[in-house]
Design an enzyme around this catalytic site. Structure first.
Site, PDB file in Angstrom:
ATOM      1  N   GLY A  14       0.831  -1.204   0.000  1.00  0.00           N
ATOM      2  CA  GLY A  14       0.000   0.000   0.000  1.00  0.00           C
ATOM      3  C   GLY A  14       0.862   1.250   0.000  1.00  0.00           C
ATOM      4  O   GLY A  14       0.471   2.286   0.533  1.00  0.00           O
ATOM      5  N   SER A  72       1.580   3.228  -2.340  1.00  0.00           N
ATOM      6  CA  SER A  72       1.318   4.162  -3.442  1.00  0.00           C
ATOM      7  C   SER A  72       0.533   5.403  -3.038  1.00  0.00           C
ATOM      8  O   SER A  72       0.483   6.373  -3.789  1.00  0.00           O
ATOM      9  CB  SER A  72       0.556   3.432  -4.556  1.00  0.00           C
ATOM     10  OG  SER A  72      -0.683   2.953  -4.075  1.00  0.00           O
ATOM     11  N   ARG A  73      -0.103   5.363  -1.876  1.00  0.00           N
ATOM     12  CA  ARG A  73      -0.980   6.484  -1.474  1.00  0.00           C
ATOM     13  C   ARG A  73      -0.905   6.671   0.029  1.00  0.00           C
ATOM     14  O   ARG A  73      -0.491   5.768   0.757  1.00  0.00           O
ATOM     15  CB  ARG A  73      -2.447   6.158  -1.819  1.00  0.00           C
ATOM     16  CG  ARG A  73      -2.776   6.248  -3.256  1.00  0.00           C
ATOM     17  CD  ARG A  73      -4.279   6.175  -3.459  1.00  0.00           C
ATOM     18  NE  ARG A  73      -4.778   4.817  -3.468  1.00  0.00           N
ATOM     19  CZ  ARG A  73      -5.817   4.404  -2.738  1.00  0.00           C
ATOM     20  NH1 ARG A  73      -6.452   5.225  -1.934  1.00  0.00           N
ATOM     21  NH2 ARG A  73      -6.224   3.142  -2.817  1.00  0.00           N
ATOM     22  N   ASN A 105       1.382  -2.302   5.351  1.00  0.00           N
ATOM     23  CA  ASN A 105       0.552  -1.108   5.526  1.00  0.00           C
ATOM     24  C   ASN A 105      -0.762  -1.186   4.759  1.00  0.00           C
ATOM     25  O   ASN A 105      -1.720  -0.495   5.101  1.00  0.00           O
ATOM     26  CB  ASN A 105       1.365   0.124   5.070  1.00  0.00           C
ATOM     27  CG  ASN A 105       0.493   1.323   4.792  1.00  0.00           C
ATOM     28  OD1 ASN A 105       0.091   2.049   5.697  1.00  0.00           O
ATOM     29  ND2 ASN A 105       0.172   1.531   3.517  1.00  0.00           N
ATOM     30  N   TYR A 158     -13.225  -4.226  10.421  1.00  0.00           N
ATOM     31  CA  TYR A 158     -11.947  -3.500  10.429  1.00  0.00           C
ATOM     32  C   TYR A 158     -11.274  -3.620  11.811  1.00  0.00           C
ATOM     33  O   TYR A 158     -10.064  -3.902  11.901  1.00  0.00           O
ATOM     34  CB  TYR A 158     -12.228  -2.037  10.074  1.00  0.00           C
ATOM     35  CG  TYR A 158     -11.015  -1.156   9.973  1.00  0.00           C
ATOM     36  CD1 TYR A 158     -10.204  -1.176   8.840  1.00  0.00           C
ATOM     37  CD2 TYR A 158     -10.679  -0.270  10.998  1.00  0.00           C
ATOM     38  CE1 TYR A 158      -9.094  -0.344   8.733  1.00  0.00           C
ATOM     39  CE2 TYR A 158      -9.580   0.567  10.900  1.00  0.00           C
ATOM     40  CZ  TYR A 158      -8.794   0.528   9.766  1.00  0.00           C
ATOM     41  OH  TYR A 158      -7.699   1.359   9.674  1.00  0.00           O
ATOM     42  N   ALA A 159     -12.054  -3.431  12.876  1.00  0.00           N
ATOM     43  CA  ALA A 159     -11.490  -3.508  14.232  1.00  0.00           C
ATOM     44  C   ALA A 159     -10.943  -4.905  14.505  1.00  0.00           C
ATOM     45  O   ALA A 159      -9.861  -5.056  15.091  1.00  0.00           O
ATOM     46  CB  ALA A 159     -12.552  -3.134  15.264  1.00  0.00           C
ATOM     47  N   ALA A 160     -11.679  -5.939  14.047  1.00  0.00           N
ATOM     48  CA  ALA A 160     -11.206  -7.318  14.256  1.00  0.00           C
ATOM     49  C   ALA A 160      -9.906  -7.549  13.484  1.00  0.00           C
ATOM     50  O   ALA A 160      -8.972  -8.177  13.996  1.00  0.00           O
ATOM     51  CB  ALA A 160     -12.281  -8.312  13.817  1.00  0.00           C
ATOM     52  N   LYS A 178      -7.649  -5.344  12.688  1.00  0.00           N
ATOM     53  CA  LYS A 178      -6.552  -4.572  13.285  1.00  0.00           C
ATOM     54  C   LYS A 178      -6.151  -5.136  14.642  1.00  0.00           C
ATOM     55  O   LYS A 178      -4.979  -5.118  15.011  1.00  0.00           O
ATOM     56  CB  LYS A 178      -6.941  -3.092  13.385  1.00  0.00           C
ATOM     57  CG  LYS A 178      -7.128  -2.424  12.016  1.00  0.00           C
ATOM     58  CD  LYS A 178      -5.848  -2.478  11.185  1.00  0.00           C
ATOM     59  CE  LYS A 178      -5.923  -1.669   9.917  1.00  0.00           C
ATOM     60  NZ  LYS A 178      -4.678  -1.726   9.123  1.00  0.00           N
TER      61      LYS A 178
HETATM   62  P1  NAP Z   1      -5.414   4.694   1.649  1.00  0.00           P
HETATM   63  O1  NAP Z   1      -5.077   6.126   1.424  1.00  0.00           O
HETATM   64  O2  NAP Z   1      -6.772   4.183   1.298  1.00  0.00           O
HETATM   65  O3  NAP Z   1      -4.298   3.791   0.910  1.00  0.00           O
HETATM   66  C1  NAP Z   1      -4.361   2.397   0.988  1.00  0.00           C
HETATM   67  C2  NAP Z   1      -3.178   1.797   0.257  1.00  0.00           C
HETATM   68  O4  NAP Z   1      -3.255   0.363   0.348  1.00  0.00           O
HETATM   69  C3  NAP Z   1      -3.175   2.125  -1.226  1.00  0.00           C
HETATM   70  O5  NAP Z   1      -1.823   2.222  -1.657  1.00  0.00           O
HETATM   71  C4  NAP Z   1      -3.853   0.920  -1.852  1.00  0.00           C
HETATM   72  O6  NAP Z   1      -3.470   0.807  -3.218  1.00  0.00           O
HETATM   73  C5  NAP Z   1      -3.297  -0.199  -0.974  1.00  0.00           C
HETATM   74  N1  NAP Z   1      -4.107  -1.421  -0.909  1.00  0.00           N
HETATM   75  C6  NAP Z   1      -5.370  -1.550  -0.447  1.00  0.00           C
HETATM   76  N2  NAP Z   1      -5.767  -2.832  -0.532  1.00  0.00           N
HETATM   77  C7  NAP Z   1      -4.723  -3.534  -1.060  1.00  0.00           C
HETATM   78  C8  NAP Z   1      -4.530  -4.893  -1.391  1.00  0.00           C
HETATM   79  N3  NAP Z   1      -5.494  -5.811  -1.203  1.00  0.00           N
HETATM   80  N4  NAP Z   1      -3.342  -5.266  -1.908  1.00  0.00           N
HETATM   81  C9  NAP Z   1      -2.353  -4.349  -2.109  1.00  0.00           C
HETATM   82  N5  NAP Z   1      -2.477  -3.051  -1.799  1.00  0.00           N
HETATM   83  C10 NAP Z   1      -3.662  -2.645  -1.285  1.00  0.00           C
HETATM   84  O7  NAP Z   1      -5.224   4.290   3.183  1.00  0.00           O
HETATM   85  P2  NAP Z   1      -4.394   5.005   4.351  1.00  0.00           P
HETATM   86  O8  NAP Z   1      -5.326   5.898   5.079  1.00  0.00           O
HETATM   87  O9  NAP Z   1      -3.095   5.524   3.855  1.00  0.00           O
HETATM   88  O10 NAP Z   1      -4.154   3.748   5.306  1.00  0.00           O
HETATM   89  C11 NAP Z   1      -2.944   2.987   5.288  1.00  0.00           C
HETATM   90  C12 NAP Z   1      -2.979   2.016   6.462  1.00  0.00           C
HETATM   91  O11 NAP Z   1      -3.125   2.751   7.673  1.00  0.00           O
HETATM   92  C13 NAP Z   1      -4.161   1.036   6.400  1.00  0.00           C
HETATM   93  O12 NAP Z   1      -3.745  -0.224   6.879  1.00  0.00           O
HETATM   94  C14 NAP Z   1      -5.151   1.665   7.352  1.00  0.00           C
HETATM   95  O13 NAP Z   1      -6.031   0.706   7.887  1.00  0.00           O
HETATM   96  C15 NAP Z   1      -4.225   2.246   8.389  1.00  0.00           C
HETATM   97  N6  NAP Z   1      -4.828   3.325   9.177  1.00  0.00           N
HETATM   98  C16 NAP Z   1      -5.258   4.474   8.586  1.00  0.00           C
HETATM   99  C17 NAP Z   1      -5.830   5.465   9.374  1.00  0.00           C
HETATM  100  C18 NAP Z   1      -6.310   6.778   8.799  1.00  0.00           C
HETATM  101  O14 NAP Z   1      -6.878   7.574   9.557  1.00  0.00           O
HETATM  102  N7  NAP Z   1      -6.107   7.063   7.547  1.00  0.00           N
HETATM  103  C19 NAP Z   1      -5.947   5.284  10.758  1.00  0.00           C
HETATM  104  C20 NAP Z   1      -5.505   4.094  11.321  1.00  0.00           C
HETATM  105  C21 NAP Z   1      -4.940   3.121  10.519  1.00  0.00           C
HETATM  106  P3  NAP Z   1      -4.426   0.068  -4.313  1.00  0.00           P
HETATM  107  O15 NAP Z   1      -5.815   0.563  -4.062  1.00  0.00           O
HETATM  108  O16 NAP Z   1      -3.842   0.451  -5.633  1.00  0.00           O
HETATM  109  O17 NAP Z   1      -4.266  -1.392  -4.037  1.00  0.00           O
END
Ligand code: NAP
Length: 251
Positions: free
Chosen positions: A19, A21-22, A94, A159-161, A163
């Site tokens: 993940g 890329s974003r 991630n 999601y909670a489960a 994590k």
């Molecule tokens: P995001 O902006 O939605 O980015 C998610 C990234 O994961 C993207 O690069 C996406 O690329 C990739 N991805 C998703 N499913 C995938 C799969 N099955 N295989 C490979 N790549 C996958 O999310 P984010 O907010 O940066 O979150 C990143 C991590 O932090 C996650 O684990 C999230 O649960 C955790 N987190 C985020 C927050 C928050 O507030 N943002 C809070 C707590 C935890 P593609 O779509 O191209 O696959």
């Protein structure tokens, strides 16, 4: 103490960031590249992954298209990363998704998809890289969990489960692999401004801020700085820990 706080403390290392890329993963890829690592950016959307790898500082980064939920794609991707960049000694799990719904309305697919990407995905990559890390007697694995995995959240049982599962996985991997020179830790972000939280309304964001002692949402770089530390030499004596990076929400 050599290299402990140097500017390029990850020089020569190869890191996989799923993940990458974003959002948070992109910030982590930047931070590890700035520390000198060559980064393999892994995501399902190949164009975005390629664009992310191309904009990282330094040389030798690459992108790989892979769904972390699929064990065959994961082992093929890991092989391709090692052929292109060399032995992997840093893994950041991630990649993550949400499929929110109230318990009574939640469909089987919504539950299964989230567990498959967030929890099984981390298992798939961790299992794949372990043998190589054992051979190197060097490895740092970092799982991105969430405060939601520690506190629970209405509308996010899946999601909670997933994590909370990552917390158990982190501690078990840490215990199992410590004697092989491999560390495994987790960060638990609070609410961070990314595509994932873009779905929140202004009113929801204002309500959230009341629960955050430091008074604002975090930025992806806030998480990336901690990940850089935990996978680096400054954290050589830290394993099995879950560090909340959340403006003080969980304490
Ligand atoms: P995001 O902006 O939605 O980015 C998610 C990234 O994961 C993207 O690069 C996406 O690329 C990739 N991805 C998703 N499913 C995938 C799969 N099955 N295989 C490979 N790549 C996958 O999310 P984010 O907010 O940066 O979150 C990143 C991590 O932090 C996650 O684990 C999230 O649960 C955790 N987190 C985020 C927050 C928050 O507030 N943002 C809070 C707590 C935890 P593609 O779509 O191209 O696959």
């Amino acid at each position: 103490m050599e290299g402990y706080m140097s500017e390029r403390e990850l020089d020569g290392k190869v890191a996989i960031v799923t993940g990458g890329s974003r959002g948070i993963g992109l910030a982590i890829s930047h931070a590890l590249a700035e520390a000198g690592a060559r980064v393999a950016v892994v995501a399902r959307n190949s164009e975005r992954a390629a664009a992310a790898a191309a904009e990282l500082p330094g040389e030798g980064h690459a992108s790989f298209t892979c769904d972390v939920a699929d064990p065959e794609q994961v082992s093929a991707t890991h092989k391709a990363v090692e052929e292109a960049l060399g032995p992997v000694t840093i893994l950041v799990n991630n990649a993550g998704i949400t499929r929110d719904n109230l318990l009574l309305r939640m469909k089987d697919e919504e539950f299964d998809e989230v567990i498959a990407a967030n929890l099984k995905g981390a298992f798939n990559f961790t299992r794949s890289v372990t043998r190589g890390m054992m051979k190197q007697r060097d490895g740092a694995i970092l799982n991105v969990t969430s405060v939601v995995g520690l506190m629970g959240n209405a509308g996010q049982v899946n999601y909670a489960a997933s994590k909370a599962g990552l917390v158990g996985l982190t501690k078990s991997v840490a215990k199992e692999l410590a004697s092989r020179g491999i560390r495994c830790n987790a960060v638990a972000p609070g609410f961070i401004s990314t595509d994932m939280t873009d779905e929140l309304t202004e009113a929801q964001i204002e309500a959230l801020k009341d629960q955050i002692p430091l008074g604002s949402l975090g930025e992806p770089t806030d998480i990336a700085a901690v990940v850089r530390f935990l996978v680096g030499p400054g954290a050589r004596y830290i394993t099995g820990q879950v560090l909340a990076v959340d403006g003080g929400m969980v304490m």
